[in-house]
Every structure is written in structure tokens, then in C-alpha cells.
Scaffold this motif. Structure first.
Motif: not given
Length: 562
Positions: A40-42, A121-130, A194-199
Motif C-alpha cells: 500500500l505504501d508503494y 481494522a488496522r488500516n483505517s487511517y491509510k484508507k482515509a488518507i487515500a 493500533d494503526q498501520f501508518k504510511f512510512e
């Protein structure tokens, strides 16, 4: 591609693949579709790069059309009457969004949706940012195209339709606000896991900081809502009240600004070359005059002194190019007349025809008009070694947006305070941009200059002229953001011939010329897979009498109501 951001993305992807086990490669061989499951980061890095690395957008849309229409700058030779007629090869943002940016961001959203529940659930922040970036880019496209496919777009790979219906701008503005509000709420809510975050190296805007993304989303809601000022002010006011009470907050300082700090050589060569193919851009007469008369420190960041140095002035006298009794003019900042009829006026024509002197075997054209500081648009210009900043939504932008809303009575905020904050933030933004871009003869901004400018007679805020003052400063602040400068003129009708920053009428043989307001909207060709939906969307827009002919760039999209 040529830029280092893309090279970084390729390296990132390569490392990702290298890190895969032999068993994973065997899986790819058995199931070719498995290789489409990328980091997802890529994907997010690629989406950001694709959003900004559009040199055709720079060359055609911005340099050749929008900058001249909105009078940010123009060619040294002035304009011809065709300046309001032609927009060939334009609207590159449309293809970039539907071919690159939109699919990439949808891939992030869909990939997360298909994850097991605990991982999802741990990727909620990444989806919101996208989602936030997707809204911003879709807004950029609809801004000059009207109805676009959005809710049903990019879904065919995931079982959706190949023939998406088009959303009207009325619908889009509601969808955008809802999606941004939801994203801001997610990012300001402590999640159950806890959330995974974009590096840091993948989120090239905010380094994975969800709080800044939340502020950006909430701030973008205001920027988008302000487009409704002519079409639906009541809806605008409802959004304003909701935004100002949202826990995400708004950008609070320059450190919250949404912009790309580009790496070296991001805009090197190609269509980014702002002075290529014989182009030589200069300041517009009304813009430069207003800035000079008010001792605006941004003048030296926007433009370069003209060619009439004391040395060249003396050479012109010695060579008989000018009178021996001529007096040196210490003012070296002048703008070019943008009216196509300027050549018919003897005084104005002098600005169009520079004098020439000899310097050895070389000829020097003594332009009276001031060239733009090319490097704030392309730092690599003429061997420059600086870096660029590509603004999306800055703190200064937001201050002026909030100031206008308050001045119009659509919020209870203090318009005067926000105006002064915007002025100071804008001065500092362009000082920083000029510094990192290594513009010619850079001289740092001082606090004394800031205070003197804010205290000058035409800049001191007055309630009776407050709206005009806010709009004029917002216009100058958008010098590096072509689309927003153009949108501001369309939405407010300022600057104009009666404002302190004066735009003289454009005429051709005595007939007033109208500024273009959108790009050409083409009917689909026979055989287009989505022929019916595209045709229906245009026919629906054409019901609005302001829309005009689809082929007319003087026609208006929904938000740009007369």
C-alpha cells in the motif's frame, strides 16, 4: 520517468519484490493476478507522484493558457486576440486522474476492504488518507470539466461496471464533503486497534502524520465549499459551521500546509521548461504596478529586475540608442500590457518593442518589463540547483478562505485577523520558496518588511473595502497555484478594472474579449464504450443556459454561475 521521486518509487517496489520469498514468487507463477497485490505504501507513493508529475499539465494548461487567462503572467510580446479562443492540447488533468491517480487510490481502498477483518481494522487511517487525496484530485478535474464519473468509476476490476454513470457537480460537491468529513473523523478518532501508518518516505506530503491529514481534509472542505458562493451560499454556510466545529481542527501554521517538497530534478527538462520553445514570460502590468506601489516584498520573489541596469543605461546613451539627456529610472519592475489591443497605443507599444544595444559582438535587448523568477516554477531553469515546492492547500490559502467567509458574514470568525495572518503567511511562503528554489539574486525577507507591508495604506484592513483587500491578497498568494488564481477570478469577479489591482479590459477592434472559464468538453466518439453515459452527462449540463456550447471555453460549469 525522469524524476527522482519516481526513481525512488521504483527502488521501493524493487526492494519489496526482493524481500519476497521464493515461495511467494512460485505463488505469482501459479496465480498471475497475485502480483497485483502490491505494498500500500508503494501504491500511495505512486499516486502522489502521478498527482504532481504532469509536465503536459504544466506546459499546456498552466504556462500557455491558465496563467495568461488569469493574468498571473504572460509572454513578453503580449497577447494576441486569439488568447481567449484557443486551448488545444489542454485538460491534461482529466487523463492523468482517470488513467493513473484514480485507479491507484481506488486500489488502496479496495485492497483494504478485502483484507481480513483484523488487518482491515488496522488500516483505517491509510484508507482515509487515500480517500482525501482522491477527493482532492477529483475536485481538480471536475473544476473545469463539470460532471465526471466518480462513484462508479475505477470499479470494473473489482466486479463493478465498465460503463460508470456520471455524477453532476451538485452531487459531487455533496459526495466530496461527506467523504472528507468521514475521513477527518476517522483520523481524529482513537481506533480500537493500533494503526498501520504510511512510512515517512512513502507519504511525500505529511510523512504519515494522521493529525495533519485530518486538518488537511477539514481545511479542504472549506476550500471546496467556497466554490458554492454563487450557486448555493446556504449550503456553504452549513458546511462552514460544521467544519469549524469538527474535532479535526484546521491548519494552524505553515507546518500544516499541504504541499509537495519536491526532490532535486523533479521538474528538470521536458515540458517543465518554462522558458523553452522561445517562451519568455513576464509580469502583467496591473499585477506588477499594484505590488510596486505597495512595496510588496513578494515582488522580488515573483519577478526579476528589468534589463535597464545603470551599466546598460549608460551604454544605450553612449551608443545613441537613447537621448544623451535621458535620466536613469531607478524603478526596474514594470509589467507588460496584456490587452491584445495594446500595440495600437503608442505608449503601451513601447513596452512591446525593447530597444537594443551592442555588447561586443552580442546584442542585448533592453526590456522594460520584468521577467518572472523562472525558478519558483522550475528550479532547474538555466542550471539552477534548487528544489521546488508544489502547493496543494497552504496555511496562507486557508487564512484567506476563512477571511473571505467571515467578511461575507458566513461565519463568526474575525476577518481582519485572518486577513493579516494570511498576508504574513503568504510573504513567508514565497520567501521560503524563493530560497529553496535558488531564485536569481535572492534576498531574505525581514520582519521589518513584513510589518511595513502590513502597515502600508492600501494593505491596512478597512471594513469598507475588506472583501476586495482579501481577494486581491488571495489572488497574489495564488501566484504559484494557477488553477486557484483562475478560479478566484471566475468566482469573485476580482481583480477587475475597478479594483486597486486593476485588470484593464481585453479588447480586439473595440470589442471586449471574455476570459475563458473552462476547457473544451468533447462529445464521445462513436464506439466509445461509455458513449451513452458520457453523452447524457453533457446533455444534462447543457440544460444550464450558462453552460453554452460544449466546445466553447467561455462556457461555464455548474459552480461558476453568472
Amino acid at each position: 520517468m525522469k524524476n527522482s521521486l519516481y526513481k525512488y518509487a521504483l527502488i521501493f517496489f524493487s526492494l519489496y519484490l526482493i524481500s519476497c520469498s521464493k515461495e511467494k514468487f512460485a505463488e505469482f507463477n501459479k496465480d498471475p493476478d497475485a502480483v497485483t497485490t502490491l505494498s500500500l505504501d508503494y501504491i500511495f507513493t505512486r499516486a502522489i507522484v502521478a498527482s504532481n508529475d504532469n509536465d503536459f499539465d504544466a506546459y499546456y494548461d498552466n504556462y500557455n493558457y491558465i496563467s495568461r487567462w488569469s493574468r498571473v503572467f504572460l509572454q513578453r510580446t503580449g497577447n494576441t486576440f486569439t488568447v481567449v479562443d484557443n486551448a488545444s492540447n489542454s485538460n491534461n488533468r482529466y487523463g492523468r486522474f482517470f488513467q493513473d491517480v484514480g485507479p491507484l487510490l481506488t486500489d488502496i481502498q479496495q485492497t483494504i476492504d478485502k483484507m481480513p477483518e483484523d488487518t482491515r481494522a488496522r488500516n483505517s487511517y491509510k484508507k482515509a488518507i487515500a480517500s482525501i487525496l482522491k477527493v482532492q484530485q477529483a475536485w481538480y478535474v471536475t473544476d473545469v470539466n463539470g460532471s465526471i464519473a466518480y462513484q462508479e468509476a475505477f470499479q470494473s476490476r473489482y466486479g463493478g461496471t465498465l460503463t460508470p454513470t456520471y455524477n453532476t457537480q451538485d452531487e459531487l460537491y455533496k459526495i466530496f464533503d461527506t467523504e472528507l468529513k468521514e475521513a477527518a473523523s476517522v483520523l481524529t478518532t482513537t481506533q480500537a486497534v493500533d494503526q498501520f501508518k504510511f512510512e515517512n518516505n512513502s507519504d511525500l506530503y505529511f510523512n504519515g502524520d494522521e493529525k495533519k491529514w485530518a486538518k488537511a481534509a477539514n481545511s479542504l472542505r472549506l476550500a471546496i465549499a467556497l466554490r458554492l458562493s454563487k450557486r448555493d451560499p446556504e449550503r456553504l454556510k452549513t458546511i462552514v459551521n460544521d467544519v469549524l466545529s469538527h474535532p479535526a481542527g484546521l491548519m494552524e501554521s505553515a507546518t500544516d500546509s499541504w504541499m509537495l517538497q519536491a526532490r532535486k530534478n523533479f521538474t528538470a527538462g521536458g515540458n517543465w521548461n518554462i522558458t523553452g520553445n522561445g517562451r519568455l514570460f513576464v509580469g502583467e502590468y496591473g499585477v506588477v504596478n499594484y505590488m510596486w506601489n505597495n512595496n510588496d516584498p513578494r515582488l522580488r520573489f515573483f519577478f526579476r529586475p528589468n534589463q535597464w541596469s545603470e551599466e546598460n543605461f549608460q551604454a544605450a546613451k553612449d551608443q545613441g540608442v537613447i537621448s544623451k539627456t535621458a535620466t536613469f529610472d531607478t524603478r526596474r519592475y514594470y509589467g507588460q500590457y496584456s490587452n491584445p489591443d495594446a500595440s495600437k497605443d503608442a505608449v503601451k507599444a513601447r513596452f512591446l518593442n525593447p530597444l537594443q544595444i551592442k555588447s561586443g559582438n552580442n546584442t542585448i535587448a533592453l526590456d522594460t518589463v520584468s521577467r518572472i523568477q523562472d525558478r519558483i516554477f522550475q528550479p532547474e531553469n538555466n542550471g539552477g540547483g534548487g528544489t521546488g515546492i508544489i502547493p496543494v492547500l497552504t496555511y496562507a490559502d486557508l487564512c484567506f478562505i476563512r477571511a473571505e467567509i467571515a467578511q461575507r458574514g458566513w461565519s463568526n470568525e474575525n476577518a481582519e485577523q485572518l486577513y493579516y495572518k494570511g498576508v504574513e503567511a503568504s510573504l513567508k511562503f514565497y520567501d521560503n520558496l524563493a530560497n529553496v528554489a535558488q531564485v536569481y539574486d535572492y534576498k531574505a525577507l525581514t520582519e521589518a518588511e513584513i510589518n511595513a507591508f502590513k502597515s502600508s495604506p492600501n494593505i491596512v484592513f478597512k471594513q469598507s473595502t475588506g472583501l476586495e483587500q482579501i481577494v486581491l491578497q488571495a489572488y497574489l498568494n495564488y501566484f504559484r497555484n494557477f488553477n486557484e488564481a483562475w478560479a478566484l477570478v471566475k468566482r469573485t469577479g476580482m481583480p477587475n478594472k475597478d479594483t486597486k489591482l486593476m485588470f484593464e479590459d481585453w479588447t480586439n477592434e473595440g470589442q471586449t474579449l471574455q476570459m475563458p472559464r473552462r476547457f473544451v468538453i468533447n462529445y464521445p466518439l462513436a464506439g466509445d464504450l461509455n458513449f451513452n453515459n458520457r453523452t447524457s452527462a453533457i446533455d444534462e449540463m447543457a440544460k444550464d443556459p450558462d453552460f453554452g456550447l460544449p466546445s466553447s471555453i467561455q462556457g461555464r460549469v455548474w459552480w461558476d454561475k453568472k
